[in-house]
Design a protein around this motif. Structure first.
Motif, PDB file in Angstrom:
ATOM      1  N   UNK A   1       0.830  -1.190   0.000  1.00 53.81           N
ATOM      2  CA  UNK A   1       0.000   0.000   0.000  1.00 53.81           C
ATOM      3  C   UNK A   1       0.876   1.256   0.000  1.00 53.81           C
ATOM      4  N   UNK A   2       0.344   2.355   0.509  1.00 53.90           N
ATOM      5  CA  UNK A   2       1.057   3.628   0.488  1.00 53.90           C
ATOM      6  C   UNK A   2       2.301   3.591   1.361  1.00 53.90           C
ATOM      7  N   UNK A   3       3.330   4.306   0.914  1.00 53.14           N
ATOM      8  CA  UNK A   3       4.487   4.487   1.786  1.00 53.14           C
ATOM      9  C   UNK A   3       4.138   5.554   2.824  1.00 53.14           C
ATOM     10  N   UNK A   4       4.957   5.671   3.844  1.00 55.51           N
ATOM     11  CA  UNK A   4       4.652   6.571   4.959  1.00 55.51           C
ATOM     12  C   UNK A   4       4.556   8.026   4.504  1.00 55.51           C
ATOM     13  N   UNK A   5       5.401   8.431   3.581  1.00 52.77           N
ATOM     14  CA  UNK A   5       5.384   9.814   3.106  1.00 52.77           C
ATOM     15  C   UNK A   5       4.071  10.130   2.385  1.00 52.77           C
ATOM     16  N   UNK A   6       3.609   9.224   1.546  1.00 54.44           N
ATOM     17  CA  UNK A   6       2.358   9.440   0.819  1.00 54.44           C
ATOM     18  C   UNK A   6       1.180   9.478   1.781  1.00 54.44           C
ATOM     19  N   UNK A   7       1.190   8.585   2.772  1.00 48.24           N
ATOM     20  CA  UNK A   7       0.126   8.606   3.781  1.00 48.24           C
ATOM     21  C   UNK A   7       0.089   9.948   4.490  1.00 48.24           C
ATOM     22  N   UNK A  36     -10.892   7.658   5.797  1.00 46.99           N
ATOM     23  CA  UNK A  36      -9.767   7.803   4.870  1.00 46.99           C
ATOM     24  C   UNK A  36      -8.683   8.705   5.425  1.00 46.99           C
ATOM     25  N   UNK A  37      -9.097   9.706   6.163  1.00 51.22           N
ATOM     26  CA  UNK A  37      -8.104  10.639   6.680  1.00 51.22           C
ATOM     27  C   UNK A  37      -7.156   9.958   7.663  1.00 51.22           C
ATOM     28  N   UNK A  45      -8.885   0.194  -0.392  1.00 52.11           N
ATOM     29  CA  UNK A  45      -9.688  -1.035  -0.435  1.00 52.11           C
ATOM     30  C   UNK A  45     -11.165  -0.731  -0.669  1.00 52.11           C
ATOM     31  N   UNK A  46     -11.674   0.292  -0.002  1.00 56.23           N
ATOM     32  CA  UNK A  46     -13.081   0.662  -0.150  1.00 56.23           C
ATOM     33  C   UNK A  46     -13.384   1.083  -1.586  1.00 56.23           C
ATOM     34  N   UNK A  47     -12.537   1.947  -2.137  1.00 56.36           N
ATOM     35  CA  UNK A  47     -12.756   2.419  -3.513  1.00 56.36           C
ATOM     36  C   UNK A  47     -12.647   1.253  -4.488  1.00 56.36           C
ATOM     37  N   UNK A  48     -11.675   0.379  -4.285  1.00 55.16           N
ATOM     38  CA  UNK A  48     -11.501  -0.773  -5.171  1.00 55.16           C
ATOM     39  C   UNK A  48     -12.750  -1.658  -5.157  1.00 55.16           C
ATOM     40  N   UNK A  49     -13.301  -1.890  -3.983  1.00 56.38           N
ATOM     41  CA  UNK A  49     -14.505  -2.713  -3.881  1.00 56.38           C
ATOM     42  C   UNK A  49     -15.690  -2.050  -4.572  1.00 56.38           C
ATOM     43  N   UNK A  50     -15.847  -0.744  -4.365  1.00 57.83           N
ATOM     44  CA  UNK A  50     -16.990  -0.029  -4.927  1.00 57.83           C
ATOM     45  C   UNK A  50     -16.881   0.145  -6.434  1.00 57.83           C
TER      46      UNK A  50
END
Length: 91
Positions: A1-7, A36-37, A45-50
Motif C-alpha cells: 500500500x502507500x508508503x509513509x510519506x504518501x500517507x 480515509x483521513x 480497499x473501499x474504492x476498489x470494492x466499490x
C-alpha cells in the motif's frame, strides 16, 4: 500500500483532496471519507470494492491526487511569498 510519506501527504492535504475524491468516486460515503483521513490504505480497499478497479490502480490515482494537491498548495505559498517579497522590495 502507500508508503509513509504518501500517507502523511494524504492526511496533511486531505481537505484539498476531498472534493476530488468525491467527484472521482461518487459512491464514497461521508463515513468512508472520515476513515480515509486516518487510514488511507482502507480508503484504497473501499474504492476498489466499490469501483471494481484493482487496488494498485486506485492507489495510483490517489497518489496523483496527493501530488497535485500538495504541489498546488506549495505553488500558492511560493506565489504568496514572492508577492510579499516584491511588495517589500517596492517600499
Amino acid at each position: 500500500m502507500f508508503d509513509q510519506q504518501t500517507k502523511q501527504q494524504l492526511q496533511d492535504n486531505f481537505q484539498q483532496i476531498k472534493p476530488q475524491l468525491q467527484q472521482r468516486f461518487p459512491d464514497l460515503q461521508e463515513q468512508d471519507l472520515i476513515q480515509a483521513q486516518s487510514d488511507p490504505d482502507r480508503l484504497v480497499k473501499t474504492i476498489a470494492q466499490q469501483s471494481g478497479q484493482d487496488e494498485s490502480q486506485v492507489e495510483q490515482q490517489l497518489q496523483q491526487m496527493v501530488q497535485a494537491g500538495g504541489q498546488g498548495r506549495q505553488g500558492s505559498e511560493q506565489r504568496s511569498s514572492q508577492t510579499t517579497g516584491q511588495q517589500s522590495g517596492r517600499s
